[in-house]
Write an enzyme that holds these catalytic residues in place. Structure first.
Site, PDB file in Angstrom:
ATOM      1  N   HIS A 121      -3.312  -5.834   0.989  1.00 31.87           N
ATOM      2  CA  HIS A 121      -2.563  -6.075   2.222  1.00 31.87           C
ATOM      3  C   HIS A 121      -2.448  -7.563   2.552  1.00 31.87           C
ATOM      4  CE1 HIS A 121      -2.217  -2.009   4.148  1.00 31.87           C
ATOM      5  NE2 HIS A 121      -3.145  -1.736   3.236  1.00 31.87           N
ATOM      6  N   CYS A 173       0.841  -1.196   0.000  1.00 30.92           N
ATOM      7  CA  CYS A 173       0.000   0.000   0.000  1.00 30.92           C
ATOM      8  C   CYS A 173       0.882   1.254   0.000  1.00 30.92           C
ATOM      9  CB  CYS A 173      -0.968  -0.053   1.180  1.00 30.92           C
ATOM     10  SG  CYS A 173      -2.363   1.087   1.048  1.00 30.92           S
TER      11      CYS A 173
END
Length: 220
Positions: free
Chosen positions: A195, A87
């Site tokens: 994630h 991210c």
């Protein structure tokens, strides 16, 4: 087996990454503050976690890319150490030049947080070899600037050289060619918006992130 998680001001997934790596791979994890000018010895993995480094001021990842520790991360990557940017960490990797392209505002101009289905495009990398015959994975995205962009020549090269590793089945943010994760030409630097640190236990809805972390140490 040893990993380092880099902690910037505004990181908020650093402890998630530490726990995910410890539980998934049994590795020892050290937290490294952004002002450090040296990394721990004998690292198998360096992780740049998600969050909002430096409050996303100037541009996502731009200020973190100038942190003292990033010189050491770039040097370690050049020596073949595995580096994963998740991210905000992916944004930092593009800003520092370890990966091509950029992450722009989501096409819908909204923060998106939800589980996503991913196609494992290249299962032969050190990050994905552990998936074996598995061709899909489920992880969670949580970003407002996850829209991967690169020029057409770069995109063609990434696809042609097997550097596109993960692709969204249903694109949540407008990323070019549905790209969710890429590796560098050397195959030791991975950037992805989903994630894996939020997908390492069945109680979280998926264990596919745990496979990614284990793969890294199995190939070390």
């Amino acid at each position: 087996m040893k990993a380092a998680v880099i902690v910037f001001p505004g990181s908020n997934c650093d402890r998630d990454c530490k726990v995910a790596i410890e539980r998934s791979a049994g590795a020892r994890v050290e937290m490294v503050w952004h002002q450090e000018t040296a990394l721990p010895d004998d690292l198998d993995l360096i992780v740049l976690p998600g969050g909002f480094s430096y409050g996303d001021y100037l541009r996502c990842g731009a200020m973190a890319a100038q942190s003292p520790v990033m010189k050491e991360v770039v040097s370690a990557a050049g020596k073949g150490v595995a580096v994963v940017g998740i991210c905000n960490g992916f944004q930092v990797l593009t800003e520092v030049g370890l990966l091509p392209g950029a992450l722009l505002r989501n096409a819908g101009l909204k923060y998106v947080c939800k589980p996503v289905e991913l196609d494992i495009v290249n299962g032969q990398t050190r990050f994905t070899a552990g998936y074996g015959e598995q061709r899909q994975a489920v992880m969670t995205v949580g970003n407002g600037e996850g829209n991967y962009f690169a020029d057409e020549e770069t995109l063609d090269r990434l696809e042609g050289e097997g550097q596109v590793v993960f692709r969204y089945k249903e694109n949540p943010n407008g990323s070019a060619r549905d790209i969710a994760g890429i590796v560098n030409k050397g195959g030791n630097v991975l950037g992805l918006m989903p994630h894996p640190d939020r997908a390492f236990d069945a109680d979280l809805g998926s264990e596919d992130g745990a496979v990614l972390f284990r793969s890294i140490f199995q190939s070390a």
